[in-house]
Design an enzyme around this catalytic site. Sequence first.
Site, PDB file in Angstrom:
ATOM      1  N   LYS A  12       0.842  -1.201   0.000  1.00 39.62           N
ATOM      2  CA  LYS A  12       0.000   0.000   0.000  1.00 39.62           C
ATOM      3  C   LYS A  12       0.877   1.252   0.000  1.00 39.62           C
ATOM      4  O   LYS A  12       0.582   2.218  -0.694  1.00 39.62           O
ATOM      5  CB  LYS A  12      -0.879   0.039   1.256  1.00 39.62           C
ATOM      6  CG  LYS A  12      -2.017  -0.954   1.263  1.00 39.62           C
ATOM      7  CD  LYS A  12      -2.890  -0.725   2.499  1.00 39.62           C
ATOM      8  CE  LYS A  12      -4.028  -1.719   2.577  1.00 39.62           C
ATOM      9  NZ  LYS A  12      -4.906  -1.474   3.735  1.00 39.62           N
ATOM     10  N   ASP A  65      -8.290   1.383   4.729  1.00 43.28           N
ATOM     11  CA  ASP A  65      -8.772   0.023   4.904  1.00 43.28           C
ATOM     12  C   ASP A  65      -9.419  -0.403   3.590  1.00 43.28           C
ATOM     13  O   ASP A  65     -10.133   0.387   2.964  1.00 43.28           O
ATOM     14  CB  ASP A  65      -9.775  -0.054   6.059  1.00 43.28           C
ATOM     15  CG  ASP A  65      -9.782  -1.453   6.639  1.00 43.28           C
ATOM     16  OD1 ASP A  65      -8.779  -1.835   7.262  1.00 43.28           O
ATOM     17  OD2 ASP A  65     -10.766  -2.195   6.419  1.00 43.28           O
ATOM     18  N   PHE A 143      -4.651 -10.068  -3.025  1.00 38.43           N
ATOM     19  CA  PHE A 143      -5.438 -10.773  -4.037  1.00 38.43           C
ATOM     20  C   PHE A 143      -5.160 -10.285  -5.461  1.00 38.43           C
ATOM     21  O   PHE A 143      -5.883 -10.658  -6.393  1.00 38.43           O
ATOM     22  CB  PHE A 143      -6.937 -10.633  -3.714  1.00 38.43           C
ATOM     23  CG  PHE A 143      -7.321 -11.241  -2.385  1.00 38.43           C
ATOM     24  CD1 PHE A 143      -7.336 -12.619  -2.217  1.00 38.43           C
ATOM     25  CD2 PHE A 143      -7.655 -10.450  -1.291  1.00 38.43           C
ATOM     26  CE1 PHE A 143      -7.676 -13.196  -0.991  1.00 38.43           C
ATOM     27  CE2 PHE A 143      -8.000 -11.007  -0.069  1.00 38.43           C
ATOM     28  CZ  PHE A 143      -8.012 -12.396   0.085  1.00 38.43           C
ATOM     29  N   ASP A 144      -4.136  -9.475  -5.657  1.00 35.59           N
ATOM     30  CA  ASP A 144      -3.830  -8.934  -6.992  1.00 35.59           C
ATOM     31  C   ASP A 144      -3.747 -10.003  -8.091  1.00 35.59           C
ATOM     32  O   ASP A 144      -4.228  -9.771  -9.201  1.00 35.59           O
ATOM     33  CB  ASP A 144      -2.516  -8.126  -6.964  1.00 35.59           C
ATOM     34  CG  ASP A 144      -2.729  -6.701  -6.463  1.00 35.59           C
ATOM     35  OD1 ASP A 144      -3.892  -6.286  -6.317  1.00 35.59           O
ATOM     36  OD2 ASP A 144      -1.724  -6.007  -6.208  1.00 35.59           O
TER      37      ASP A 144
HETATM   38  P1  IMP Z   1      -6.483  -4.133   5.080  1.00 38.40           P
HETATM   39  O1  IMP Z   1      -6.973  -2.969   4.293  1.00 38.40           O
HETATM   40  O2  IMP Z   1      -5.092  -3.930   5.557  1.00 38.40           O
HETATM   41  O3  IMP Z   1      -7.442  -4.581   6.121  1.00 38.40           O
HETATM   42  O4  IMP Z   1      -6.292  -5.327   4.093  1.00 38.40           O
HETATM   43  C1  IMP Z   1      -7.279  -6.023   3.484  1.00 38.40           C
HETATM   44  C2  IMP Z   1      -6.725  -7.180   2.704  1.00 38.40           C
HETATM   45  O5  IMP Z   1      -7.334  -7.089   1.434  1.00 38.40           O
HETATM   46  C3  IMP Z   1      -5.226  -7.161   2.480  1.00 38.40           C
HETATM   47  O6  IMP Z   1      -4.553  -7.964   3.374  1.00 38.40           O
HETATM   48  C4  IMP Z   1      -5.092  -7.739   1.097  1.00 38.40           C
HETATM   49  O7  IMP Z   1      -4.976  -9.126   1.179  1.00 38.40           O
HETATM   50  C5  IMP Z   1      -6.396  -7.375   0.455  1.00 38.40           C
HETATM   51  N1  IMP Z   1      -6.230  -6.176  -0.376  1.00 38.40           N
HETATM   52  C6  IMP Z   1      -6.489  -4.888  -0.055  1.00 38.40           C
HETATM   53  N2  IMP Z   1      -6.206  -4.079  -1.072  1.00 38.40           N
HETATM   54  C7  IMP Z   1      -5.737  -4.872  -2.044  1.00 38.40           C
HETATM   55  C8  IMP Z   1      -5.251  -4.605  -3.343  1.00 38.40           C
HETATM   56  O8  IMP Z   1      -5.144  -3.477  -3.821  1.00 38.40           O
HETATM   57  N3  IMP Z   1      -4.874  -5.691  -4.030  1.00 38.40           N
HETATM   58  C9  IMP Z   1      -4.948  -6.956  -3.552  1.00 38.40           C
HETATM   59  N4  IMP Z   1      -5.381  -7.256  -2.360  1.00 38.40           N
HETATM   60  C10 IMP Z   1      -5.776  -6.201  -1.605  1.00 38.40           C
END
Ligand code: IMP
Length: 186
Positions: A12, A65, A143-144
């Site tokens: 991120k 988030d 999940f990209d």
């Molecule tokens: P959080 O926003 O840190 O709670 O993360 C949510 C989860 O969603 C992450 O651990 C990733 O596995 C997934 N995630 C969030 N944003 C992305 C993205 O841009 N690409 C792929 N997976 C994502």
Amino acid sequence: MRLTFVTTNMGKVDEVRSLLKTFGIEIDVCTIKLTEIQSDSLEEIATRSCEEAYEILRRPVFVEDAGLFIERLNGFPGPYSSYVYRTIGFSGILRLMEGEENRAAHFKSCIACKISGDIINLFSGICVGRISNEPRGSSGFGFDPIFIPEEGDGRTFAEMNIEEKNAISHRGKSVRLLAEWLKLMR
Ligand code: IMP
């Protein structure tokens, strides 16, 4: 004014830093682990994390988030995406989706920003797409490798570079809203 992005996710950080730079905005990063409340709302989770980050750091902060919402699974994993990623990963999601024709899904990003005082500003972005049949690509994170954005050319997010992903992603959209608001504040 200098803003601090509080997150432990370096994927991120790369995306947000790269996009904000194009607006002439430099950020600091703080990797303290914040409490992530259980809620069905990304807005509520981000708001609480932002409040906690501001309490600890006492300087302008923002948190983000995000979640992956799969139509056929009634929006799962949604706000629980990080737990699901840590437990079953993207291969677990592909297994859950085996044989499913409806592969529609979207990512949502919610940024919560607090500069001072009592007000928390929220900025959201959504990217609509579908779950691929198999993982493709090695860029990005989470999940990209299994998400194909509708606005793209058929590649997964993990087959794109940061600039390409930022141009159409949920996070690209929420970060641009944050950047435009910050410009108005200057
Ligand atoms: P959080 O926003 O840190 O709670 O993360 C949510 C989860 O969603 C992450 O651990 C990733 O596995 C997934 N995630 C969030 N944003 C992305 C993205 O841009 N690409 C792929 N997976 C994502």
